[in-house]
Motif scaffolding. Structure first.
Motif, short mmCIF file in Angstrom:
data_model
loop_
_atom_site.label_atom_id
_atom_site.label_comp_id
_atom_site.label_asym_id
_atom_site.label_seq_id
_atom_site.Cartn_x
_atom_site.Cartn_y
_atom_site.Cartn_z
N THR A 50 0.84 -1.19 0.00
CA THR A 50 0.00 0.00 0.00
C THR A 50 0.88 1.25 0.00
N TYR A 51 0.57 2.16 -0.93
CA TYR A 51 1.27 3.44 -1.01
C TYR A 51 0.33 4.56 -0.59
N THR A 52 0.90 5.56 0.05
CA THR A 52 0.17 6.78 0.38
C THR A 52 0.81 7.94 -0.38
N TYR A 53 0.01 8.58 -1.21
CA TYR A 53 0.49 9.70 -2.04
C TYR A 53 -0.15 10.97 -1.49
N THR A 54 0.71 11.91 -1.05
CA THR A 54 0.25 13.15 -0.42
C THR A 54 0.84 14.35 -1.17
N CYS A 55 0.00 15.30 -1.54
CA CYS A 55 0.44 16.52 -2.21
C CYS A 55 -0.01 17.74 -1.40
N THR A 56 0.93 18.68 -1.21
CA THR A 56 0.69 19.86 -0.39
C THR A 56 0.71 21.12 -1.26
N ARG A 57 -0.25 22.00 -1.06
CA ARG A 57 -0.32 23.29 -1.80
C ARG A 57 0.57 24.29 -1.08
N ASN A 58 1.60 24.77 -1.81
CA ASN A 58 2.56 25.68 -1.19
C ASN A 58 2.30 27.15 -1.49
N LEU A 59 1.64 27.47 -2.62
CA LEU A 59 1.42 28.85 -3.03
C LEU A 59 -0.04 29.10 -3.36
N ALA A 60 -0.44 30.33 -3.21
CA ALA A 60 -1.78 30.72 -3.64
C ALA A 60 -1.78 30.95 -5.15
N GLY A 61 -2.96 31.01 -5.73
CA GLY A 61 -3.08 31.32 -7.14
C GLY A 61 -2.67 30.20 -8.06
N ASP A 62 -2.91 29.00 -7.69
CA ASP A 62 -2.61 27.88 -8.59
C ASP A 62 -3.39 28.04 -9.89
N SER A 63 -2.71 27.73 -10.98
CA SER A 63 -3.38 27.86 -12.27
C SER A 63 -4.38 26.74 -12.51
N THR A 64 -4.17 25.63 -11.87
CA THR A 64 -5.07 24.49 -12.06
C THR A 64 -5.56 24.01 -10.71
N VAL A 66 -7.77 21.46 -10.27
CA VAL A 66 -7.82 19.99 -10.31
C VAL A 66 -6.52 19.48 -10.91
N GLU A 67 -5.83 18.66 -10.15
CA GLU A 67 -4.55 18.10 -10.59
C GLU A 67 -4.68 16.59 -10.75
N PRO A 68 -4.73 16.10 -11.99
CA PRO A 68 -4.70 14.64 -12.18
C PRO A 68 -3.34 14.09 -11.73
N TRP A 69 -3.37 12.89 -11.21
CA TRP A 69 -2.12 12.23 -10.82
C TRP A 69 -2.13 10.80 -11.34
N ASN A 125 -8.31 17.86 -6.07
CA ASN A 125 -8.95 19.15 -6.30
C ASN A 125 -8.49 20.12 -5.21
N PHE A 126 -7.60 21.06 -5.61
CA PHE A 126 -7.01 21.97 -4.65
C PHE A 126 -7.83 23.26 -4.49
N ALA A 127 -8.99 23.34 -5.12
CA ALA A 127 -9.76 24.59 -5.11
C ALA A 127 -10.05 25.07 -3.69
N ALA A 128 -10.37 24.14 -2.80
CA ALA A 128 -10.75 24.54 -1.44
C ALA A 128 -9.64 24.28 -0.43
N VAL A 129 -8.42 23.98 -0.94
CA VAL A 129 -7.31 23.67 -0.04
C VAL A 129 -6.49 24.93 0.23
N PRO A 130 -6.34 25.34 1.47
CA PRO A 130 -5.55 26.54 1.78
C PRO A 130 -4.06 26.29 1.56
N VAL A 131 -3.30 27.38 1.48
CA VAL A 131 -1.85 27.24 1.39
C VAL A 131 -1.35 26.47 2.62
N GLY A 132 -0.56 25.47 2.38
CA GLY A 132 -0.08 24.61 3.46
C GLY A 132 -0.94 23.38 3.67
N GLY A 133 -2.10 23.36 3.02
CA GLY A 133 -2.98 22.21 3.14
C GLY A 133 -2.60 21.08 2.19
#
Length: 320
Positions: A50-64, A66-69, A125-133
């Motif tokens: 089992t793998y756990t894949y975690t992505c963190t939003r570091n900056l505001a104003g992401d161009s996308t 929804v990020e497919p992975w 979907n990072f739309a509702a994820v704050p910076v650092g989330g």
């Protein structure tokens, strides 16, 4: 007088400002084992990773938002022509085939989309994820060593680890890798396919000759595994001869014995009291390579015993 002209060359360097990735990701564990445990040839062996894949939003104003992975596995150790159909564990020159699938039905091989394999995909979907989330997904690979690989006993393992690679589909590549080592232990094993039962029939004390019977003992043992077949004394407590007890109230016993395939000269026992065992090396665990041997039984003539039913139970043991 010529005018004095002077020029100055200004040289300047512009230091690049440090950049911070919009999104950073981790794939855990970074090093993982896939241990199938004991493989018995006659049954498949399974294990999961089992793998756990975690992505963190570091900056505001992401161009996308929804990020497919996707997460891919490479082939690791392979045999023959290689490729995803031949993921391989090695024990010296001996090879054991296995694979890793994306579902418990063992239908789709987890790979990189080549050679008939598939990758695991999803999206964040990072739309509702704050910076650092962060957003996280968990992905399971289903490993299987298929049954009926009739191989030598021993530890089988990858010689080249499998690399798992996770990345987001948009923007600059955000690659994250993990390594996976795989092993399985094929334990020495034996089984008895028949349980011989000697039925000497009606005994006539006045008959001149002994009553002789020969029955087949069918066994299977792991390839190249040394084994020994022994028998105990039975209920009589001794090898010379073995004795059948009366089923009734009388204390009479009928003398008999069991012999090795050599005939009626070598008593099959445990190696004590003048007896011998039978030893060999395994030919394999599949039914087609089962070994058939003869057990010879003799009920001795001229025994003056009461009319009754007589029986004994002898324990046969395969040591390996």
């Amino acid at each position: 007088m010529n005018p004095l002209r002077a020029s100055l060359l200004f040289v300047a360097t512009l230091a690049a400002a440090p950049t911070l990735a919009t999104i950073s990701c981790t794939l855990t564990p970074s090093v993982s084992p896939l241990a199938f445990g004991t493989y018995t040839v006659l049954a498949q062996s399974t294990a999961n990773v089992t793998y756990t894949y975690t992505c963190t939003r570091n900056l505001a104003g992401d161009s996308t938002a929804v990020e497919p992975w996707r997460i891919r596995l490479d082939t690791g150790s392979t045999s023959g022509a290689g490729g995803y159909a031949n993921r391989t564990l090695f024990n010296g020159v001996n090879i054991m085939l296995y694979n890793i699938y994306t579902e418990a039905a063992f239908t789709n091989i987890w790979g990189d989309t080549t050679g008939g394999s598939v990758q695991v995909t999803g999206s964040f979907n990072f739309a509702a994820v704050p910076v650092g989330g962060s957003l996280t997904t968990t992905v399971t690979g289903f490993g299987r060593v298929a049954a009926n690989q009739d191989l030598n006993a021993g530890l089988y393992a990858t010689t080249t680890v499998i690399t798992a690679t996770a990345r987001l589909a948009t923007g600059p590549p955000v690659l994250t890798t993990s390594t996976l080592s795989v092993n399985a232990n094929l334990a020495a094993n034996c089984q008895i396919d028949t349980t011989p039962s000697f039925a000497f029939g009606v005994y006539d004390p006045l008959a001149v000759g002994d009553v002789d019977l020969s029955l087949s003992l069918i066994t299977r043992c792991t390839k190249t595994s040394a084994y020994t077949i022994s028998m105990n004394t039975g209920g009589g407590g001794g090898f010379s001869p073995r004795k059948m007890d009366s089923a009734g109230a009388n204390t009479d016993q009928l003398n008999y014995n069991l012999y090795t395939p050599a005939g009626f000269s070598v008593i099959w026992g445990d190696g004590t009291g003048g007896t011998s065992t039978v030893s060999s090396t395994g030919a394999g665990m599949l039914a087609g390579v089962a070994v058939t041997r003869t057990i010879n039984g003799r009920l001795f003539a001229g025994q003056n015993v009461s009319a009754d039913s007589y029986a004994d139970t002898v324990t046969l043991t395969i040591s390996y």
